[in-house]
Design a protein around this motif. Structure first.
Motif, PDB file in Angstrom:
ATOM      1  N   GLY A  75       0.768  -1.240   0.000  1.00 34.82           N
ATOM      2  CA  GLY A  75       0.000   0.000   0.000  1.00 34.82           C
ATOM      3  C   GLY A  75       0.794   1.282   0.000  1.00 34.82           C
ATOM      4  O   GLY A  75       1.968   1.335  -0.399  1.00 34.82           O
ATOM      5  N   ALA A  76       0.111   2.346   0.463  1.00 27.31           N
ATOM      6  CA  ALA A  76       0.678   3.698   0.416  1.00 27.31           C
ATOM      7  C   ALA A  76       1.989   3.784   1.190  1.00 27.31           C
ATOM      8  O   ALA A  76       2.142   3.179   2.251  1.00 27.31           O
ATOM      9  CB  ALA A  76      -0.329   4.701   0.987  1.00 27.31           C
ATOM     10  N   GLY A  77       2.920   4.545   0.620  1.00 25.56           N
ATOM     11  CA  GLY A  77       4.183   4.783   1.299  1.00 25.56           C
ATOM     12  C   GLY A  77       5.253   3.750   1.042  1.00 25.56           C
ATOM     13  O   GLY A  77       6.371   3.877   1.555  1.00 25.56           O
ATOM     14  N   LYS A  78       4.959   2.727   0.243  1.00 22.22           N
ATOM     15  CA  LYS A  78       5.921   1.647   0.015  1.00 22.22           C
ATOM     16  C   LYS A  78       6.462   1.624  -1.415  1.00 22.22           C
ATOM     17  O   LYS A  78       7.144   0.686  -1.812  1.00 22.22           O
ATOM     18  CB  LYS A  78       5.283   0.292   0.345  1.00 22.22           C
ATOM     19  CG  LYS A  78       4.786   0.171   1.775  1.00 22.22           C
ATOM     20  CD  LYS A  78       5.920   0.316   2.782  1.00 22.22           C
ATOM     21  CE  LYS A  78       5.419   0.119   4.210  1.00 22.22           C
ATOM     22  NZ  LYS A  78       6.502   0.271   5.205  1.00 22.22           N
ATOM     23  N   TRP A  79       6.145   2.640  -2.187  1.00 18.79           N
ATOM     24  CA  TRP A  79       6.663   2.729  -3.553  1.00 18.79           C
ATOM     25  C   TRP A  79       8.136   3.114  -3.508  1.00 18.79           C
ATOM     26  O   TRP A  79       8.539   3.951  -2.720  1.00 18.79           O
ATOM     27  CB  TRP A  79       5.876   3.772  -4.331  1.00 18.79           C
ATOM     28  CG  TRP A  79       6.272   3.899  -5.778  1.00 18.79           C
ATOM     29  CD1 TRP A  79       7.205   4.749  -6.292  1.00 18.79           C
ATOM     30  CD2 TRP A  79       5.738   3.175  -6.888  1.00 18.79           C
ATOM     31  NE1 TRP A  79       7.299   4.602  -7.649  1.00 18.79           N
ATOM     32  CE2 TRP A  79       6.409   3.642  -8.045  1.00 18.79           C
ATOM     33  CE3 TRP A  79       4.772   2.176  -7.020  1.00 18.79           C
ATOM     34  CZ2 TRP A  79       6.127   3.143  -9.317  1.00 18.79           C
ATOM     35  CZ3 TRP A  79       4.496   1.683  -8.279  1.00 18.79           C
ATOM     36  CH2 TRP A  79       5.154   2.163  -9.409  1.00 18.79           C
ATOM     37  N   THR A  80       8.956   2.489  -4.351  1.00 17.47           N
ATOM     38  CA  THR A  80      10.395   2.728  -4.323  1.00 17.47           C
ATOM     39  C   THR A  80      10.930   3.050  -5.718  1.00 17.47           C
ATOM     40  O   THR A  80      10.248   2.869  -6.734  1.00 17.47           O
ATOM     41  CB  THR A  80      11.148   1.491  -3.800  1.00 17.47           C
ATOM     42  OG1 THR A  80      11.041   0.434  -4.779  1.00 17.47           O
ATOM     43  CG2 THR A  80      10.582   1.016  -2.467  1.00 17.47           C
ATOM     44  N   ALA A  81      12.175   3.492  -5.761  1.00 14.11           N
ATOM     45  CA  ALA A  81      12.844   3.735  -7.038  1.00 14.11           C
ATOM     46  C   ALA A  81      12.970   2.449  -7.834  1.00 14.11           C
ATOM     47  O   ALA A  81      12.997   2.468  -9.078  1.00 14.11           O
ATOM     48  CB  ALA A  81      14.221   4.342  -6.786  1.00 14.11           C
ATOM     49  N   GLU A  82      13.050   1.318  -7.138  1.00 14.76           N
ATOM     50  CA  GLU A  82      13.123   0.029  -7.825  1.00 14.76           C
ATOM     51  C   GLU A  82      11.849  -0.224  -8.626  1.00 14.76           C
ATOM     52  O   GLU A  82      11.897  -0.721  -9.759  1.00 14.76           O
ATOM     53  CB  GLU A  82      13.356  -1.094  -6.814  1.00 14.76           C
ATOM     54  CG  GLU A  82      13.691  -2.434  -7.445  1.00 14.76           C
ATOM     55  CD  GLU A  82      14.081  -3.488  -6.434  1.00 14.76           C
ATOM     56  OE1 GLU A  82      14.316  -4.634  -6.860  1.00 14.76           O
ATOM     57  OE2 GLU A  82      14.155  -3.186  -5.222  1.00 14.76           O
ATOM     58  N   HIS A  83      10.687   0.120  -8.046  1.00 14.48           N
ATOM     59  CA  HIS A  83       9.431   0.003  -8.790  1.00 14.48           C
ATOM     60  C   HIS A  83       9.449   0.930 -10.004  1.00 14.48           C
ATOM     61  O   HIS A  83       9.084   0.543 -11.110  1.00 14.48           O
ATOM     62  CB  HIS A  83       8.243   0.358  -7.901  1.00 14.48           C
ATOM     63  CG  HIS A  83       8.003  -0.582  -6.769  1.00 14.48           C
ATOM     64  ND1 HIS A  83       8.316  -0.268  -5.469  1.00 14.48           N
ATOM     65  CD2 HIS A  83       7.477  -1.822  -6.748  1.00 14.48           C
ATOM     66  CE1 HIS A  83       7.988  -1.285  -4.685  1.00 14.48           C
ATOM     67  NE2 HIS A  83       7.482  -2.244  -5.437  1.00 14.48           N
ATOM     68  N   ALA A  84       9.877   2.173  -9.796  1.00 15.80           N
ATOM     69  CA  ALA A  84       9.836   3.183 -10.854  1.00 15.80           C
ATOM     70  C   ALA A  84      10.718   2.815 -12.044  1.00 15.80           C
ATOM     71  O   ALA A  84      10.442   3.210 -13.177  1.00 15.80           O
ATOM     72  CB  ALA A  84      10.264   4.538 -10.291  1.00 15.80           C
ATOM     73  N   SER A  85      11.772   2.046 -11.806  1.00 17.48           N
ATOM     74  CA  SER A  85      12.739   1.752 -12.864  1.00 17.48           C
ATOM     75  C   SER A  85      12.125   0.999 -14.040  1.00 17.48           C
ATOM     76  O   SER A  85      12.672   1.008 -15.145  1.00 17.48           O
ATOM     77  CB  SER A  85      13.915   0.946 -12.294  1.00 17.48           C
ATOM     78  OG  SER A  85      13.490  -0.336 -11.855  1.00 17.48           O
ATOM     79  N   TYR A  86      10.985   0.344 -13.827  1.00 16.44           N
ATOM     80  CA  TYR A  86      10.349  -0.433 -14.881  1.00 16.44           C
ATOM     81  C   TYR A  86       9.518   0.431 -15.836  1.00 16.44           C
ATOM     82  O   TYR A  86       8.961  -0.083 -16.809  1.00 16.44           O
ATOM     83  CB  TYR A  86       9.457  -1.519 -14.280  1.00 16.44           C
ATOM     84  CG  TYR A  86      10.231  -2.559 -13.506  1.00 16.44           C
ATOM     85  CD1 TYR A  86      10.873  -3.612 -14.156  1.00 16.44           C
ATOM     86  CD2 TYR A  86      10.343  -2.477 -12.117  1.00 16.44           C
ATOM     87  CE1 TYR A  86      11.599  -4.556 -13.445  1.00 16.44           C
ATOM     88  CE2 TYR A  86      11.068  -3.416 -11.400  1.00 16.44           C
ATOM     89  CZ  TYR A  86      11.691  -4.452 -12.073  1.00 16.44           C
ATOM     90  OH  TYR A  86      12.407  -5.382 -11.363  1.00 16.44           O
TER      91      TYR A  86
END
Length: 282
Positions: A196-207
């Protein structure tokens, strides 16, 4: 259907090559992303069982984990009650009587299971990772005893996300798996991060390099903050980013439950307008 045929059908449905050689059916090592279609051998065993062996891994644990299988899947018939793996409806909420009502499996680029999230009937969530050494085939933690994360952080439905990006389709990012499925049910490629909220990371964004993205922000403070974090992580990565909210209710699920269509989301922010769209203002 016996275990041998179940595995053969599963590999066929996933487009994996198989061939018969040396008294066994053979396929490639999806457990280590191998290309040799003869690396993994499987054949019927004794007492209605299936024998699987990867010649590179020298075992079957990683291959089963890549399939999302456990040792129990290697038998033609269910094991006796006393031998059966832990009830798959169970979830370690710490509260008596809670049962699983949904399970979300996170897979890597090749479709192998990375980890999963279960939801119980009281809206508690627990995460797990594959572990064929346990009776249930999973371990209810993503970290080792020291707190070090043992699995990758991948967006939900990553293979579908990558396919949508390849097809130049807009990818939708929302706050939870239930919202993802509401969007997918309406024909929209969608994803989220686990927990959920607050757990998004740069690793997710890289895709999302070069992708066109629509972020669905929940109508609360956490939702706004989460959407802002997602947008910030996509700057310099995504081609375009628009932020919308549900026309009715809090989230994407509520939006569709109220009878609205995808074109009826309310646009609230265009932080990275599509190139050439001069009307969109950040």
């Amino acid at each position: 259907m016996n275990a041998f045929n179940r595995l053969a059908d599963l590999l066929r449905d996933r487009g994996e090559p198989t061939r018969y050689q040396g008294g066994a059916m053979r396929t490639r090592g999806i457990c280590h992303d191998g290309d040799d279609p003869g690396t993994v051998a499987f054949r019927p065993g004794n007492n209605g069982s299936l024998v699987v062996f990867c010649h590179k891994c020298q075992g079957n644990a990683d291959f089963l984990a890549a399939l999302g299988w456990t040792e129990a899947d290697l038998y033609d018939e269910p094991l006796a009650e006393r031998e059966r793996p832990t009830d798959d409806l169970w979830i370690p909420c710490g509260k008596h009587g809670h049962k699983r009502v949904a399970q979300y499996v996170y897979r890597d680029e090749h479709g192998a299971v990375v980890h999963g999230v279960t939801r119980c009937d009281h809206k508690d969530f627990s995460q797990w990772r594959p572990d064929p050494s346990t009776r249930s085939g999973r371990r209810w933690s993503l970290n080792d005893p020291s707190g070090k994360r043992l699995v990758r952080s991948v967006p939900y439905r990553l293979p579908e996300l990558l396919a949508a990006k390849q097809a130049d389709r807009v990818v939708w990012i929302c706050e939870g798996e239930k919202d993802v499925h509401a969007l997918v049910d309406h024909g929209l490629p969608a994803t989220c991060n686990a927990a959920g909220a607050g757990k998004w990371t740069a690793e997710h964004a890289s895709y999302f390099e070069g992708a066109d993205v629509t972020v669905v922000a929940d109508r609360d403070v956490k939702g706004r903050d989460h959407a802002t974090a997602v947008v910030d992580s996509l700057r310099g990565i995504a081609r375009s980013v628009y932020v919308v909210q549900a026309r009715t209710g809090k989230d994407a699920y509520d939006h569709f439950a109220a009878g609205h269509k995808d074109a009826e989301f309310v646009q609230v922010w265009a932080p990275i307008p599509y190139p050439g769209n001069s009307e969109a203002a950040a």
